[in-house]
Design a protein around this motif. Structure first.
Motif, PDB file in Angstrom:
ATOM      1  N   ALA A   1       0.833  -1.208   0.000  1.00  0.00           N
ATOM      2  CA  ALA A   1       0.000   0.000   0.000  1.00  0.00           C
ATOM      3  C   ALA A   1       0.863   1.252   0.000  1.00  0.00           C
ATOM      4  O   ALA A   1       0.568   2.236  -0.686  1.00  0.00           O
ATOM      5  CB  ALA A   1      -0.934   0.003   1.210  1.00  0.00           C
ATOM      6  N   THR A   2       1.953   1.211   0.776  1.00  0.00           N
ATOM      7  CA  THR A   2       2.884   2.349   0.806  1.00  0.00           C
ATOM      8  C   THR A   2       3.508   2.565  -0.566  1.00  0.00           C
ATOM      9  O   THR A   2       3.635   3.704  -1.040  1.00  0.00           O
ATOM     10  CB  THR A   2       3.991   2.115   1.840  1.00  0.00           C
ATOM     11  N   LEU A   3       3.897   1.484  -1.213  1.00  0.00           N
ATOM     12  CA  LEU A   3       4.489   1.587  -2.551  1.00  0.00           C
ATOM     13  C   LEU A   3       3.518   2.273  -3.508  1.00  0.00           C
ATOM     14  O   LEU A   3       3.902   3.198  -4.247  1.00  0.00           O
ATOM     15  CB  LEU A   3       4.853   0.199  -3.070  1.00  0.00           C
ATOM     16  N   TYR A   4       2.268   1.857  -3.507  1.00  0.00           N
ATOM     17  CA  TYR A   4       1.293   2.452  -4.427  1.00  0.00           C
ATOM     18  C   TYR A   4       1.000   3.914  -4.083  1.00  0.00           C
ATOM     19  O   TYR A   4       0.646   4.704  -4.963  1.00  0.00           O
ATOM     20  CB  TYR A   4       0.006   1.641  -4.437  1.00  0.00           C
ATOM     21  N   ARG A   5       1.141   4.272  -2.804  1.00  0.00           N
ATOM     22  CA  ARG A   5       0.965   5.688  -2.455  1.00  0.00           C
ATOM     23  C   ARG A   5       2.104   6.532  -3.000  1.00  0.00           C
ATOM     24  O   ARG A   5       1.905   7.688  -3.384  1.00  0.00           O
ATOM     25  CB  ARG A   5       0.867   5.853  -0.936  1.00  0.00           C
ATOM     26  N   ARG A   6       3.296   5.980  -3.021  1.00  0.00           N
ATOM     27  CA  ARG A   6       4.458   6.741  -3.510  1.00  0.00           C
ATOM     28  C   ARG A   6       4.526   6.748  -5.037  1.00  0.00           C
ATOM     29  O   ARG A   6       4.868   7.756  -5.656  1.00  0.00           O
ATOM     30  CB  ARG A   6       5.751   6.144  -2.947  1.00  0.00           C
ATOM     31  N   PHE A   7       4.218   5.585  -5.631  1.00  0.00           N
ATOM     32  CA  PHE A   7       4.313   5.442  -7.090  1.00  0.00           C
ATOM     33  C   PHE A   7       3.124   4.613  -7.572  1.00  0.00           C
ATOM     34  O   PHE A   7       3.011   3.436  -7.213  1.00  0.00           O
ATOM     35  CB  PHE A   7       5.621   4.739  -7.487  1.00  0.00           C
ATOM     36  N   PRO A   8       2.256   5.179  -8.397  1.00  0.00           N
ATOM     37  CA  PRO A   8       1.069   4.438  -8.851  1.00  0.00           C
ATOM     38  C   PRO A   8       1.389   3.197  -9.687  1.00  0.00           C
ATOM     39  O   PRO A   8       0.578   2.287  -9.782  1.00  0.00           O
ATOM     40  CB  PRO A   8       0.300   5.466  -9.679  1.00  0.00           C
ATOM     41  N   GLY A   9       2.575   3.179 -10.305  1.00  0.00           N
ATOM     42  CA  GLY A   9       2.934   2.035 -11.140  1.00  0.00           C
ATOM     43  C   GLY A   9       4.420   2.041 -11.457  1.00  0.00           C
ATOM     44  O   GLY A   9       5.154   2.966 -11.100  1.00  0.00           O
ATOM     45  N   ILE A  10       4.871   1.006 -12.168  1.00  0.00           N
ATOM     46  CA  ILE A  10       6.293   0.869 -12.491  1.00  0.00           C
ATOM     47  C   ILE A  10       6.777   2.003 -13.391  1.00  0.00           C
ATOM     48  O   ILE A  10       7.918   2.473 -13.266  1.00  0.00           O
ATOM     49  CB  ILE A  10       6.560  -0.495 -13.155  1.00  0.00           C
ATOM     50  N   ASP A  11       5.931   2.496 -14.295  1.00  0.00           N
ATOM     51  CA  ASP A  11       6.353   3.583 -15.181  1.00  0.00           C
ATOM     52  C   ASP A  11       6.777   4.808 -14.377  1.00  0.00           C
ATOM     53  O   ASP A  11       7.753   5.492 -14.727  1.00  0.00           O
ATOM     54  CB  ASP A  11       5.232   3.961 -16.138  1.00  0.00           C
ATOM     55  N   GLU A  12       6.053   5.094 -13.297  1.00  0.00           N
ATOM     56  CA  GLU A  12       6.409   6.260 -12.461  1.00  0.00           C
ATOM     57  C   GLU A  12       7.713   6.024 -11.717  1.00  0.00           C
ATOM     58  O   GLU A  12       8.502   6.951 -11.500  1.00  0.00           O
ATOM     59  CB  GLU A  12       5.277   6.560 -11.480  1.00  0.00           C
ATOM     60  N   VAL A  13       7.971   4.776 -11.337  1.00  0.00           N
ATOM     61  CA  VAL A  13       9.256   4.447 -10.711  1.00  0.00           C
ATOM     62  C   VAL A  13      10.386   4.665 -11.709  1.00  0.00           C
ATOM     63  O   VAL A  13      11.427   5.246 -11.376  1.00  0.00           O
ATOM     64  CB  VAL A  13       9.261   2.988 -10.204  1.00  0.00           C
ATOM     65  N   ILE A  14      10.193   4.221 -12.942  1.00  0.00           N
ATOM     66  CA  ILE A  14      11.213   4.398 -13.981  1.00  0.00           C
ATOM     67  C   ILE A  14      11.520   5.880 -14.171  1.00  0.00           C
ATOM     68  O   ILE A  14      12.691   6.286 -14.208  1.00  0.00           O
ATOM     69  CB  ILE A  14      10.742   3.773 -15.306  1.00  0.00           C
ATOM     70  N   ARG A  15      10.483   6.703 -14.282  1.00  0.00           N
ATOM     71  CA  ARG A  15      10.706   8.132 -14.512  1.00  0.00           C
ATOM     72  C   ARG A  15      11.445   8.780 -13.338  1.00  0.00           C
ATOM     73  O   ARG A  15      12.365   9.582 -13.536  1.00  0.00           O
ATOM     74  CB  ARG A  15       9.366   8.835 -14.752  1.00  0.00           C
ATOM     75  N   ALA A  16      11.043   8.449 -12.124  1.00  0.00           N
ATOM     76  CA  ALA A  16      11.673   9.057 -10.952  1.00  0.00           C
ATOM     77  C   ALA A  16      13.119   8.619 -10.822  1.00  0.00           C
ATOM     78  O   ALA A  16      14.010   9.438 -10.522  1.00  0.00           O
ATOM     79  CB  ALA A  16      10.892   8.689  -9.689  1.00  0.00           C
ATOM     80  N   LEU A  17      13.397   7.347 -11.032  1.00  0.00           N
ATOM     81  CA  LEU A  17      14.770   6.855 -10.898  1.00  0.00           C
ATOM     82  C   LEU A  17      15.645   7.384 -12.025  1.00  0.00           C
ATOM     83  O   LEU A  17      16.802   7.771 -11.799  1.00  0.00           O
ATOM     84  CB  LEU A  17      14.770   5.327 -10.890  1.00  0.00           C
ATOM     85  N   HIS A  18      15.108   7.446 -13.232  1.00  0.00           N
ATOM     86  CA  HIS A  18      15.878   7.988 -14.354  1.00  0.00           C
ATOM     87  C   HIS A  18      16.271   9.441 -14.094  1.00  0.00           C
ATOM     88  O   HIS A  18      17.421   9.837 -14.305  1.00  0.00           O
ATOM     89  CB  HIS A  18      15.060   7.885 -15.641  1.00  0.00           C
ATOM     90  N   ALA A  19      15.330  10.245 -13.607  1.00  0.00           N
ATOM     91  CA  ALA A  19      15.628  11.650 -13.313  1.00  0.00           C
ATOM     92  C   ALA A  19      16.724  11.757 -12.267  1.00  0.00           C
ATOM     93  O   ALA A  19      17.620  12.608 -12.365  1.00  0.00           O
ATOM     94  CB  ALA A  19      14.369  12.365 -12.838  1.00  0.00           C
ATOM     95  N   ARG A  20      16.663  10.903 -11.258  1.00  0.00           N
ATOM     96  CA  ARG A  20      17.680  10.935 -10.206  1.00  0.00           C
ATOM     97  C   ARG A  20      19.058  10.561 -10.757  1.00  0.00           C
ATOM     98  O   ARG A  20      20.054  11.223 -10.443  1.00  0.00           O
ATOM     99  CB  ARG A  20      17.304   9.969  -9.089  1.00  0.00           C
ATOM    100  N   LEU A  21      19.128   9.531 -11.580  1.00  0.00           N
ATOM    101  CA  LEU A  21      20.422   9.079 -12.064  1.00  0.00           C
ATOM    102  C   LEU A  21      21.003  10.015 -13.114  1.00  0.00           C
ATOM    103  O   LEU A  21      22.222  10.204 -13.177  1.00  0.00           O
ATOM    104  CB  LEU A  21      20.297   7.656 -12.617  1.00  0.00           C
ATOM    105  N   VAL A  22      20.149  10.617 -13.942  1.00  0.00           N
ATOM    106  CA  VAL A  22      20.653  11.608 -14.898  1.00  0.00           C
ATOM    107  C   VAL A  22      21.312  12.772 -14.165  1.00  0.00           C
ATOM    108  O   VAL A  22      22.304  13.350 -14.628  1.00  0.00           O
ATOM    109  CB  VAL A  22      19.507  12.095 -15.812  1.00  0.00           C
ATOM    110  N   ALA A  23      20.783  13.116 -12.992  1.00  0.00           N
ATOM    111  CA  ALA A  23      21.375  14.205 -12.199  1.00  0.00           C
ATOM    112  C   ALA A  23      22.805  13.896 -11.784  1.00  0.00           C
ATOM    113  O   ALA A  23      23.580  14.824 -11.486  1.00  0.00           O
ATOM    114  CB  ALA A  23      20.503  14.483 -10.973  1.00  0.00           C
ATOM    115  N   GLU A  24      23.170  12.602 -11.751  1.00  0.00           N
ATOM    116  CA  GLU A  24      24.543  12.235 -11.408  1.00  0.00           C
ATOM    117  C   GLU A  24      25.549  12.795 -12.411  1.00  0.00           C
ATOM    118  O   GLU A  24      26.715  12.988 -12.084  1.00  0.00           O
ATOM    119  CB  GLU A  24      24.679  10.708 -11.351  1.00  0.00           C
TER     120      GLU A  24
END
Length: 219
Positions: A50-73
């Motif tokens: 339930a916590t996971l779905y509150r933070r990210f509605p689906g895997i696509d949103e996880v991909i976008r958030a993680l990609h943005a974080r890693l590009v910042a590297e």
């Protein structure tokens, strides 16, 4: 507990759970092409479904958030390039910096491909294009970078080296260092060569690399 304290505790918990989820997702895509299920990601990150779905509605949103974080590297590479005394030194810092970031975050190439599939994303190239083109033009004006290459040639070569992450840890530095040296010599305008770091890659070294790949497969 006061309302302000509760709100602060909630913000901390949101941040902590997001960090756990993104860290687990990065570990997954460092070695797998296939996406994890939301249930698997919740298990790997140690948060409730339930916590996971509150933070990210689906895997696509996880991909976008993680990609943005890693590009910042990659911002640290721009900083390293900016302080170099010559444009050619900036090219060297660019190549080595890209390889270092990709070695530290092997999930990046997979996430780049996933972002293209999701959004035809261009934020990485668009953000760098003008600055990299100016760096390459300046290095060519110095007479140190061959005139028939562009910024995409330089970055593509660096990405290809850095994306090779499945190497034995005790061999990775030497093997990658030699490949970087070969690429840089190929970029020099004078066609000159410099001594390559480390010793030659012998057949026994290749067998160790192949054995490591067998024992540590990636999807």
């Amino acid at each position: 507990m006061s309302a302000a304290e509760r709100a602060r505790a909630e913000r901390i918990e949101v941040r902590r759970s997001r960090e756990s989820i993104l860290a687990a997702a990065e570990r997954h895509w460092a070695v797998h092409d296939a996406d994890p299920s939301m249930a698997q990601l919740a298990k790997d990150s140690g948060v409730g479904i339930a916590t996971l779905y509150r933070r990210f509605p689906g895997i696509d949103e996880v991909i976008r958030a993680l990609h943005a974080r890693l590009v910042a590297e990659f911002a640290c590479i721009e900083e390293a390039v900016a302080v170099q005394p010559t444009a050619w030194d900036g090219v060297v810092a660019l190549v080595t910096g890209i390889v270092d970031v990709l070695q530290d975050h092997p999930a990046i190439p997979r996430l780049n491909r996933k972002m293209v599939a999701l959004d035809d994303d261009r934020q990485f190239s668009d953000g760098w294009a003008d600055r990299l083109a100016a760096l390459v033009t300046a290095a060519q004006a110095e007479g140190r970078l061959r005139p028939d290459v562009n910024a995409n040639d330089v970055t593509f070569a660096a990405f290809r080296i850095g994306s090779y992450s499945n190497l034995p840890p005790d061999e990775a530095g030497r093997i990658l260092g030699r490949q970087i040296g070969i690429v840089l010599d190929g970029l020099r305008a004078d066609g000159g060569t410099r001594p390559l770091p480390g010793g030659p890659i012998a057949m026994d070294d290749l067998h160790r690399v192949f054995r490591y790949e067998v024992e540590h497969p990636v999807d």
